[in-house]
Structures are given as structure tokens and as C-alpha cells.
Design an enzyme around this catalytic site. Sequence first.
Site, mmCIF file in Angstrom:
data_model
loop_
_atom_site.group_PDB
_atom_site.id
_atom_site.type_symbol
_atom_site.label_atom_id
_atom_site.label_comp_id
_atom_site.label_asym_id
_atom_site.label_seq_id
_atom_site.Cartn_x
_atom_site.Cartn_y
_atom_site.Cartn_z
ATOM 1 N N ASP A 111 0.840 -1.195 0.000
ATOM 2 C CA ASP A 111 0.000 0.000 0.000
ATOM 3 C C ASP A 111 0.877 1.248 0.000
ATOM 4 O OD1 ASP A 111 -2.388 1.354 -0.101
ATOM 5 O OD2 ASP A 111 -2.670 1.378 2.064
ATOM 6 N N HIS A 144 -3.834 14.110 1.516
ATOM 7 C CA HIS A 144 -3.996 13.181 2.641
ATOM 8 C C HIS A 144 -2.784 13.272 3.570
ATOM 9 C CE1 HIS A 144 -4.874 9.539 4.918
ATOM 10 N NE2 HIS A 144 -3.716 9.022 4.561
ATOM 11 N N GLU A 159 -10.312 4.011 4.447
ATOM 12 C CA GLU A 159 -9.456 4.806 3.571
ATOM 13 C C GLU A 159 -9.905 4.572 2.134
ATOM 14 O OE1 GLU A 159 -5.277 4.133 4.414
ATOM 15 O OE2 GLU A 159 -5.336 5.637 6.017
ATOM 16 N N GLU A 181 -9.326 4.398 -1.494
ATOM 17 C CA GLU A 181 -8.134 4.230 -2.329
ATOM 18 C C GLU A 181 -8.516 3.569 -3.644
ATOM 19 O OE1 GLU A 181 -4.721 2.427 -0.541
ATOM 20 O OE2 GLU A 181 -5.163 3.189 1.482
ATOM 21 N N ASP A 221 -8.732 0.563 2.685
ATOM 22 C CA ASP A 221 -7.705 0.150 3.648
ATOM 23 C C ASP A 221 -8.228 0.517 5.041
ATOM 24 O OD1 ASP A 221 -5.341 -0.454 4.961
ATOM 25 O OD2 ASP A 221 -4.393 1.456 4.450
ATOM 26 N N ARG A 271 -7.138 3.626 13.928
ATOM 27 C CA ARG A 271 -6.222 4.759 14.116
ATOM 28 C C ARG A 271 -5.553 4.762 15.484
ATOM 29 N NH1 ARG A 271 -5.324 5.918 9.006
ATOM 30 N NH2 ARG A 271 -7.190 6.646 7.899
ATOM 31 N N GLN A 275 -2.940 2.112 15.314
ATOM 32 C CA GLN A 275 -1.935 2.503 14.317
ATOM 33 C C GLN A 275 -0.994 3.583 14.843
ATOM 34 O OE1 GLN A 275 -3.667 4.315 10.822
ATOM 35 N NE2 GLN A 275 -1.680 5.064 10.120
ATOM 36 N N LYS A 279 -3.654 -1.924 10.436
ATOM 37 C CA LYS A 279 -4.149 -2.007 9.063
ATOM 38 C C LYS A 279 -4.202 -3.430 8.510
ATOM 39 C CE LYS A 279 -2.793 2.662 7.667
ATOM 40 N NZ LYS A 279 -3.980 3.068 6.905
ATOM 41 N N THR A 284 -8.778 -5.643 4.508
ATOM 42 C CA THR A 284 -8.730 -4.709 3.381
ATOM 43 C C THR A 284 -9.765 -5.208 2.381
ATOM 44 O OG1 THR A 284 -6.347 -4.421 3.703
ATOM 45 C CG2 THR A 284 -7.252 -3.712 1.585
ATOM 46 N N THR A 297 -4.557 6.534 0.426
ATOM 47 C CA THR A 297 -5.801 7.296 0.515
ATOM 48 C C THR A 297 -5.841 8.405 -0.524
ATOM 49 O OG1 THR A 297 -5.837 6.857 2.873
ATOM 50 C CG2 THR A 297 -7.267 8.616 2.081
ATOM 51 N N GLU A 345 -9.528 12.516 8.737
ATOM 52 C CA GLU A 345 -9.327 13.845 8.144
ATOM 53 C C GLU A 345 -10.608 14.669 8.221
ATOM 54 O OE1 GLU A 345 -7.311 13.739 4.209
ATOM 55 O OE2 GLU A 345 -7.267 11.593 4.565
HETATM 56 CA CA CA Z 1 -3.731 3.184 3.117
#
Ligand code: CA
Length: 450
Positions: A142, A149, A216, A218, A250, A254, A257, A270, A274, A376, A390
Amino acid sequence: MTIPLNATHDPAARSWVESANQAATDFPIQNLPLAIVRRAEGHDGHARGAAAIGDRVLDLAALSATGLLHGPAASACAAAAQPALNDYFALGPAAWHALRHNLFALLRDEAPEHVRQRVAECLLPMDAVLHELPARIGNYTDFYTSIHHALNVGRLIAPQNPLTPNFQWLPIAYHGRASSVRVGAPGFGFHRPMGQAMPPGAEAPVYGACARLDFELEMGFFVGGGNALGRPIPLAEAEAHIAGLVLLNDWSARDHQFWEMAPLGPFLGKNFCTTISPWVVSLEALAPYRVPFVRDAGDPQPLAYLDDPGQRAHGGLDIQLDVRIDTARHREGGIDPSTIARTSFRHQYWTPAQMVAQHTVGGCNLEPGDLIGTGTVSGPTPGEAGAIVELSLGGRAPITLPGTGEQRAFLEDGDTVILRGWCEGAGRARIGFGECRGVVLSAIGPGGAD
Ligand code: CA
């Protein structure tokens, strides 16, 4: 390598499959994406390749058996008819092109009646099939290629210095986890992950269910032909190694992470799930939507191995994207999902071809069916952010869902996140990626109890 526009991009082309001619369909005859399907019911449940046409799927195993295809297209169809598309991906652009053009000829409204009849016998209603992963994914990487982002998240973590010094010089990535990639088809859900986090102001970390669960938005792409260990793929050849694109979510924990990722990058935050959309859209289908790869004059220009005239002229892709949330309250009230973000893939700081060149420049070998995430996708304005961390400014400013008025700082159990992607523009046929869905289920503790 650039794919010139040809007869398969003609916006006036129509199919004898009537649903493929409807203006809003994601799957007109100009698209023809491939997936792996099996019948939802009945005895013939083995997985096989299929192409999407309107609200139908064309069973490539059945088509292969008709003898209607010849030469390279027949070989490509036989490869794509298998329970995974790895062998088809490995054949490369000439085979992908041959199959696309032959499917187009069989499905367009000029096809002879006897051909239509035989092809019609290979069609299944789209709602009568289930999806498998398009390929056996040996490796998943990834990237992190949206500067918007990177700035949005960077400001949350290091407000004084939000962009790391390397971001503008190379496409950054981490090696992800292939085993937990799933198809984001209707009904798919995963359990909120357990893990360790360091709450703000706490003196010691805590173990528990993720409290800051995120999505996320993507794009992902599948690797076609690979490269030998030690033999990099030059930028000019990189697109010949891209078999097609999908939507990718993804999912990210948080709190886990941000506690774990220094200094080695994402791990459990993560790797729990997915999701990707089921239909693989080829670069040839996307050819009308190529746009220049643009760098602001004040930004560092790419080093020579990441730069060429072809990428500058049309390395970008103008893919429209949106994110919707469907909560329990939406479902109870019969309310349409709430759109919370909308942007375009054209804003990415690095192109898919540059990602391939960077991934292999040190000699790493890619293999057919490897999955590459773009990172992202966030655009330049606040409503274009591709992650809830975000949109809610790290949870400090919960968003309000249009339609229900509910607030979300992060995802709650029962929330379904729906990614959509499509391309449209004057004088061009609209094509789409379909959807990538997933619903958040409650956490399961170590003992297995909810
Ligand atoms: Ca990602």
C-alpha cells in the site's frame, strides 16, 4: 506505453444487452471489466472468470466452450475462465487487448443473430452470482501518494512539520498483508479489531476494541506480468505491467496505528481487513480518462528514473470517487446512504506507473496478481478527504451525516461504508467500477465472545 483510443471507446457503440445501454450503468460495452464469480445457487457453483455487461455477467468459461473465439483471444479467454485471473494477468497487454476487442465484437448490437444467441446462453443475471477475489494475491503493498492526505494526517501528528522530507521525492509505501484482503461485496462485514492503544494523556497503554475505526478511500491495481528478481521495471514500461484497477478500502484502526507505527510503520492497525471492489477495470477501458501528471513549478521535480514525457502527458487518471455511509438509522428509515466525501484520483502526487517503477527499482520482483494500493485519495478541499480521521479533524470535529443528522467522529458498529468510482466526460462513454462495501461488526475478544 499509452493505449490509443479505438473502436471500443466509441461513445455511440451500443450492445444488444439492453441494460448496458442505460446512461447510469457502470458497465456499458466500453468498459468490459473482469471478475471471478460463482453462481449463488444451484450445483454449478465453481468459480470462474466473467465480464460485466449491463446488469449481466458473461461467463467466460461457458464462452470459452462455445468456440466463438479464435487465436490470442481464445487463449486469453481460456486463461480468464479459470478460478483466478493470475494466468490471464500474466499474459500481458496484447492478450488483454485481444480479449477486450473480441468481447466487444460479440456484444455490440451489430453482432450476427446466431452469435447473439450463443453468447446470450453464457449470460447470468448479476444478482445471481457471488464474487471471489479476482486473483490469488501473493503480495499486497500500500502506497501513500496523496499530498492532501499526507498533509491532513501530518497536521494531526506533527503540526509543525506535516510532510515528511521524502514525500515529494519518492512514492512511499509499506508492505501490507495479503491474507486479509476480501471482496467488498454486499453483505460483507468484519469485526472491529482488538488491540493496544495509548489514549491521550494516559501513562500506560490500554488493550481493548478499536475506538477510532476508519476507512481509507483508495484505488488498487493488480500486477500483470511480473519481473525477475534484480531486474527493475523501467517507468516507460510500467503500465504494461498493470492489469487493471479496483476500488480499495484500507480499513484502519487509528488508535492502534498511531501508537504502534513508530518507527516501523503500520502493522495491526491495518492488517485486520482490506476490501476491494470485485470488477477489474483495464487501463484500456480507462484510456479516454487519462490526464496529465502535473507537478507545481515550486515542487521538486521527479528524479529521472521516475520521470518521462509519457507520464507528464497522460500519467494521471480522472476517476471520480465518493464515500457513502449507511447506518442502522438509514436502513430503519429507508433513507439513502449519506455521501460524506467526493473527489477525483487525478489529484494524486504519484502515478500508478511511478509506483511500479519505485517498487522494483531496487530489484524487488512483482508477481502476477500482486495487489498495489495507491494510498488514501484526498483532494485539495475539505470535502474531498478520503478518511474520516481527516473529515473529523482527528475526531475533534465530528461530521454530521446528511439525511439522518447523526454524528460520527469515527465509525460505529453497524455502519456500512460504500466506496464508488466512475469516469465520465463530454464525448466519452461513462464507465464505472461498481461499489466496494463493508459493514463494521462488533469486536470479538480473545475468548471469542462478542
Ligand atoms: Ca492506506
